[in-house]
Design a protein around this motif. Structure first.
Motif, PDB file in Angstrom:
ATOM      1  N   UNK A 149       0.740  -1.301  -0.087  1.00  0.00           N
ATOM      2  CA  UNK A 149      -0.053  -0.107  -0.128  1.00  0.00           C
ATOM      3  C   UNK A 149       0.845   1.117  -0.014  1.00  0.00           C
ATOM      4  N   UNK A 150       0.301   2.456  -0.353  1.00  0.00           N
ATOM      5  CA  UNK A 150       1.045   3.620  -0.426  1.00  0.00           C
ATOM      6  C   UNK A 150       0.478   4.553   0.824  1.00  0.00           C
ATOM      7  N   UNK A 192       3.431  -1.342   3.690  1.00  0.00           N
ATOM      8  CA  UNK A 192       3.011   0.173   3.168  1.00  0.00           C
ATOM      9  C   UNK A 192       4.288   0.903   3.049  1.00  0.00           C
ATOM     10  N   UNK A 193       4.296   1.598   2.117  1.00  0.00           N
ATOM     11  CA  UNK A 193       5.373   2.580   1.734  1.00  0.00           C
ATOM     12  C   UNK A 193       4.929   4.188   2.166  1.00  0.00           C
ATOM     13  N   UNK A 194       5.682   4.817   2.778  1.00  0.00           N
ATOM     14  CA  UNK A 194       5.440   6.394   2.616  1.00  0.00           C
ATOM     15  C   UNK A 194       6.493   6.862   1.947  1.00  0.00           C
ATOM     16  N   UNK A 195       6.120   7.281   0.750  1.00  0.00           N
ATOM     17  CA  UNK A 195       7.393   7.669  -0.262  1.00  0.00           C
ATOM     18  C   UNK A 195       8.031   9.069   0.178  1.00  0.00           C
ATOM     19  N   UNK A 196       7.463   9.946   0.920  1.00  0.00           N
ATOM     20  CA  UNK A 196       7.950  11.182   1.338  1.00  0.00           C
ATOM     21  C   UNK A 196       7.903  12.180   0.159  1.00  0.00           C
ATOM     22  N   UNK A 234      11.337 -10.764   1.728  1.00  0.00           N
ATOM     23  CA  UNK A 234      10.242 -11.808   2.023  1.00  0.00           C
ATOM     24  C   UNK A 234      10.170 -11.346   3.622  1.00  0.00           C
ATOM     25  N   UNK A 235      10.972 -11.012   4.447  1.00  0.00           N
ATOM     26  CA  UNK A 235      10.726 -11.100   5.801  1.00  0.00           C
ATOM     27  C   UNK A 235       9.929  -9.817   6.413  1.00  0.00           C
ATOM     28  N   UNK A 236       9.644  -8.920   5.636  1.00  0.00           N
ATOM     29  CA  UNK A 236       9.015  -7.731   5.980  1.00  0.00           C
ATOM     30  C   UNK A 236       7.805  -7.974   5.966  1.00  0.00           C
ATOM     31  N   UNK A 237       6.980  -7.484   6.871  1.00  0.00           N
ATOM     32  CA  UNK A 237       5.499  -7.847   7.081  1.00  0.00           C
ATOM     33  C   UNK A 237       4.833  -6.863   7.944  1.00  0.00           C
ATOM     34  N   UNK A 238       3.794  -6.280   7.510  1.00  0.00           N
ATOM     35  CA  UNK A 238       2.949  -5.626   8.335  1.00  0.00           C
ATOM     36  C   UNK A 238       3.660  -4.225   8.756  1.00  0.00           C
ATOM     37  N   UNK A 239       4.484  -3.714   7.628  1.00  0.00           N
ATOM     38  CA  UNK A 239       5.118  -2.287   8.283  1.00  0.00           C
ATOM     39  C   UNK A 239       4.763  -1.397   7.341  1.00  0.00           C
ATOM     40  N   UNK A 240       4.993  -0.215   7.735  1.00  0.00           N
ATOM     41  CA  UNK A 240       4.977   1.085   7.160  1.00  0.00           C
ATOM     42  C   UNK A 240       6.265   1.604   6.936  1.00  0.00           C
ATOM     43  N   UNK A 241       6.977   1.535   5.987  1.00  0.00           N
ATOM     44  CA  UNK A 241       8.371   2.013   5.756  1.00  0.00           C
ATOM     45  C   UNK A 241       8.713   3.000   4.956  1.00  0.00           C
ATOM     46  N   UNK A 242       9.333   4.344   5.750  1.00  0.00           N
ATOM     47  CA  UNK A 242       9.657   5.421   4.801  1.00  0.00           C
ATOM     48  C   UNK A 242      10.555   5.341   3.888  1.00  0.00           C
ATOM     49  N   UNK A 243      10.413   5.867   2.300  1.00  0.00           N
ATOM     50  CA  UNK A 243      11.433   5.481   1.330  1.00  0.00           C
ATOM     51  C   UNK A 243      12.373   6.801   1.427  1.00  0.00           C
TER      52      UNK A 243
END
Ligand SMILES: NC(=O)c1ccc[n+]([C@@H]2O[C@H](COP(=O)([O-])OP(=O)(O)OC[C@H]3O[C@@H](n4cnc5c(N)ncnc54)[C@H](OP(=O)(O)O)[C@@H]3O)[C@@H](O)[C@H]2O)c1
Length: 247
Positions: A149-150, A192-196, A234-243
Motif C-alpha cells: 500500500x502507499x 506500506x510505503x511512505x514515499x516522502x 520476504x521477511x518484511x511484513x505489517x510495516x509502513x516504511x519510509x522511502x
C-alpha cells in the motif's frame, strides 16, 4: 535497511501497479519491469498508460499489459472481472502496488466538502478494499505474494488542513495492518510505503510554491519499492516504511 537485490530479482513475477501512468506509479512499473517482472498497468488515462507501456517495451523488458480502469466508478464486479482476466491471461499474480490516489482539497477541517471527502475515500480507500478482496484468491495461489500500500507521513501523524487525504491514508495503514495480521501465516506479505516528498504532479498540487528540483524523484525512491516486491524482502511484513528519511 539495505535494499540491495539481484538484477533479475522479479523475473517471472506478475505485478499489478495502480496509477501506472504518472508519477511514482509510472516509475515503479518501469522499475519492476527492468528487474524482470511482467507488469500490469492499471489507471484511468489510457494515453498515459500507453506511454508507460512504450517505455517498458523500449527497454526490452517483459511485455506489460494495460487495464484501463477508473477507480472512482469501478464496482465489485469490475474487480472480479479484472481478476478473471488476469487469471486467464497470466495464470498467476504475485504482487499488487496500491499506488493511485487523489489529494482532494487541503483546507480547514470545517470546510471539508462531503463530495470531496467521498471522492477521495472512494479512490484511496474503498477501491483498494474491493480490489484486494477480488485479487486475494489469485495472490494465495502464488508461491510468494506481496501487497504494498502507499501511505504518507500524514497517514500516521495528523496535520492541520490535510483532513480528507490524511484520513484516507490513516485508513490505508489500518487496512494494511489488518490484512497483515490476518495473512501472517500465509504466503502473502503485506506492507506500506511512505514515499516522502517526491517530485510528482500530486506534490506540486500540494506545495505549489516549492521548487521541485529540491525533491527526490520517483526513480530515487525505487530501491524500497523493488525490495518489498522481491524475494530479498520476504521477511518484511505489517510495516509502513519510509522511502526517505526526511520529507
Ligand atoms: N509525491 C509525493 O510527494 C507523495 C508523498 C506521500 C505519498 N504519496 C503517495 O504516493 C502515491 C503516488 O503519488 P504521486 O505523487 O505519484 O501522484 P500523481 O503523480 O498524482 O499520480 C497519481 C496516479 O494515480 C492515478 N489515479 C488518480 N485517480 C485515479 C482513479 N480514479 N482511477 C485510476 N487511477 C487514478 C493517476 O492517474 P491519472 O494520471 O490518469 O490522473 C496517476 O497515475 C499516492 O498514493 C500518494 O498519495 C506521494
Amino acid at each position: 535497511m539495505n535494499y540491495s537485490v539481484s538484477s533479475n530479482t522479479l523475473k517471472d513475477r506478475v505485478i499489478l501497479v495502480t496509477g501506472a501512468g504518472d508519477g511514482i506509479g509510472k516509475q515503479a512499473a518501469i522499475s519492476y519491469a527492468q528487474y524482470g517482472a511482467t507488469v500490469i498497468l492499471l489507471g484511468r488515462t489510457v494515453r498515459k498508460l500507453e506511454q508507460t507501456y512504450d517505455e517498458i517495451v523500449s527497454l526490452d523488458a517483459p511485455k506489460p499489459a494495460i487495464i484501463p480502469l477508473d477507480l472512482h466508478g469501478a464496482t465489485q464486479q469490475d474487480y472480479r472481472d479484472m481478476a478473471q482476466t488476469i487469471r486467464d491471461q497470466f495464470g498467476h499474480l504475485d504482487g499488487v502496488l496500491h499506488n493511485a490516489s487523489l489529494l482532494g482539497t487541503l483546507c480547514p477541517f470545517e470546510q471539508i466538502e462531503l463530495s470531496t471527502y467521498d471522492d477521495v475515500m472512494q479512490v484511496n480507500v474503498r477501491s483498494q478494499l474491493m480490489m484486494t478482496q477480488a485479487l486475494l484468491p489469485l495472490l494465495h495461489q502464488s508461491d510468494d505474494a506481496r501487497i504494498v500500500f502507499t501511505s504518507s507521513t500524514v497517514g500516521h501523524q495528523g496535520r492541520a488542513y490535510w483532513g480528507t487525504y490524511a484520513i484516507s491514508k490513516f485508513a490505508t495503514e489500518g487496512m494494511m495492518q489488518i490484512l497483515a495480521d490476518e495473512l501472517s501465516e500465509t504466503n502473502i506479505r503485506v506492507n506500506a510505503i511512505n514515499p516522502g516528498g517526491t517530485r510528482t504532479g500530486m506534490r506540486a498540487q500540494a506545495f505549489p510554491a516549492e521548487d521541485p528540483e529540491t525533491l527526490k524523484t520517483p526513480f530515487d525512491i525505487m530501491p524500497l519499492y523493488i525490495y518489498l516486491m522481491a524475494p530479498e524482502g520476504q521477511a518484511v511484513h505489517g510495516e509502513c516504511i519510509a522511502a526517505q528519511t526526511k520529507d
